[in-house]
Design an enzyme around this catalytic site. Structure first.
Site, PDB file in Angstrom:
ATOM      1  N   SER A  95       0.829  -1.193   0.000  1.00 47.31           N
ATOM      2  CA  SER A  95       0.000   0.000   0.000  1.00 47.31           C
ATOM      3  C   SER A  95       0.871   1.253   0.000  1.00 47.31           C
ATOM      4  O   SER A  95       1.731   1.414  -0.862  1.00 47.31           O
ATOM      5  CB  SER A  95      -0.966  -0.047   1.190  1.00 47.31           C
ATOM      6  OG  SER A  95      -1.977   0.921   1.077  1.00 47.31           O
ATOM      7  N   ASP A 217      -9.914  -4.220  -6.061  1.00 52.61           N
ATOM      8  CA  ASP A 217      -9.369  -3.536  -4.897  1.00 52.61           C
ATOM      9  C   ASP A 217      -9.978  -2.136  -4.855  1.00 52.61           C
ATOM     10  O   ASP A 217      -9.702  -1.309  -5.729  1.00 52.61           O
ATOM     11  CB  ASP A 217      -7.833  -3.463  -5.017  1.00 52.61           C
ATOM     12  CG  ASP A 217      -7.150  -2.801  -3.830  1.00 52.61           C
ATOM     13  OD1 ASP A 217      -7.842  -2.189  -2.987  1.00 52.61           O
ATOM     14  OD2 ASP A 217      -5.917  -2.877  -3.751  1.00 52.61           O
ATOM     15  N   HIS A 245      -7.588  -5.295  -0.512  1.00 53.25           N
ATOM     16  CA  HIS A 245      -6.365  -4.492  -0.534  1.00 53.25           C
ATOM     17  C   HIS A 245      -5.198  -5.156   0.194  1.00 53.25           C
ATOM     18  O   HIS A 245      -4.121  -4.577   0.245  1.00 53.25           O
ATOM     19  CB  HIS A 245      -6.665  -3.122   0.100  1.00 53.25           C
ATOM     20  CG  HIS A 245      -5.596  -2.100  -0.100  1.00 53.25           C
ATOM     21  ND1 HIS A 245      -5.134  -1.726  -1.344  1.00 53.25           N
ATOM     22  CD2 HIS A 245      -4.895  -1.364   0.811  1.00 53.25           C
ATOM     23  CE1 HIS A 245      -4.193  -0.804  -1.205  1.00 53.25           C
ATOM     24  NE2 HIS A 245      -4.035  -0.569   0.088  1.00 53.25           N
TER      25      HIS A 245
END
Length: 267
Positions: A95, A217, A245
């Site tokens: 991320s 996602d 995610h």
């Protein structure tokens, strides 16, 4: 302060193996990698850590000014590398940590020689000719809700971020991780994450890079993966048959396989 204690550094795997440095995202800690570590550790030296303000890091070392910028998190990465004298590192960032890795690699090319970007996003807010997945109003509402009731926000948002409605235990785990984070520190990390714009930083990447996206996602839609891939010449884009995610939790075997395939091919 001792860096190993400050960042709760742990090392596993082959002591003489090539180094994989795993970096967690917002609201998480190194425990998020636990399902992929066994496969990686068979042939690699795996280094894990918690950013200051997350997990079991030394919370007394937290500084709002430092961690109001992605550069502060990149400084944590480089200080861990220096402390352990890590070189030729494969940096695996989840991320927002994918962008932290971009910054760290630009500052210390001798330390970081490859990047694996797991569900990356250089900008979460839509812009002209760019789809990040959220409007500016969306992000402002998200941050206002987080700041007014962090525990309630965590309980509502973590399952959405995780996806996989048919596996509620995954959303529950992410909720618990969010709720374990100090709300004031989480507020700063959230603003740093969701208001960041690292698109120009992608142009600095000069090392072999894998962009690893999920089939579905809501935080980093596939348009973002395609954008990151296009911005980094020579990068590889791989799409996991996974939703949500956090593929290191929802699809750990596929995630580990993709990382190992890339690292082996790029050596």
């Amino acid at each position: 302060m001792d860096i190993r204690r400050r960042n709760n550094v742990t090392v596993t795997g082959r002591p003489d193996g090539p180094v994989l440095l795993l970096a967690h995202g917002f609201g998480c800690d190194q425990n998020m990698w636990r399902l992929v570590v066994p496969a990686l550790a068979e042939n690699y030296r795996v280094v894990l850590f918690d950013y200051v303000g997350s997990g079991r890091s030394a919370l007394g070392a937290w500084d709002e000014e430092r961690y109001s910028s992605l550069a502060g998190y990149a400084a944590d990465v480089l200080e861990v590398c220096e402390e352990l004298d890590l070189r030729d590192v494969v940096f695996v960032g989840h991320s927002v940590s994918a962008m932290v890795g971009v910054l760290a690699a630009a500052q210390a090319p001798g330390r970081i020689s490859r990047l694996v970007m797991v569900a990356p996003s250089p900008r979460y807010i839509d812009d002209d000719g760019y789809r990040g997945g959220f409007s500016a109003d969306d992000i402002e509402e998200l941050l206002e809700a987080l700041e007014s009731n962090y525990l309630g926000w965590s309980a509502a948002m973590a399952p959405v971020i995780m996806g996989n409605d048919d596996r509620p235990e995954l959303g529950q785990e992410l909720t618990a991780s969010f709720c374990a984070t100090d709300p004031d520190m989480a507020r700063v990390f959230a603003r740093t994450t969701f208001l960041s714009d690292s698109r120009e930083d992608l142009r600095t990447v000069a090392v072999p890079t894998l962009v690893l996206e999920c089939r579905q996602d809501v935080i980093a839609p596939r348009e973002v993966g395609a954008y990151v891939h296009a911005m980094i010449p020579g990068s590889r884009l791989a799409t996991l048959e996974a939703t949500g995610h956090c593929p290191q939790l929802s699809a750990p075997e596929a995630t580990a396989e993709a990382i190992l395939s890339f690292v082996g091919a790029s050596r």
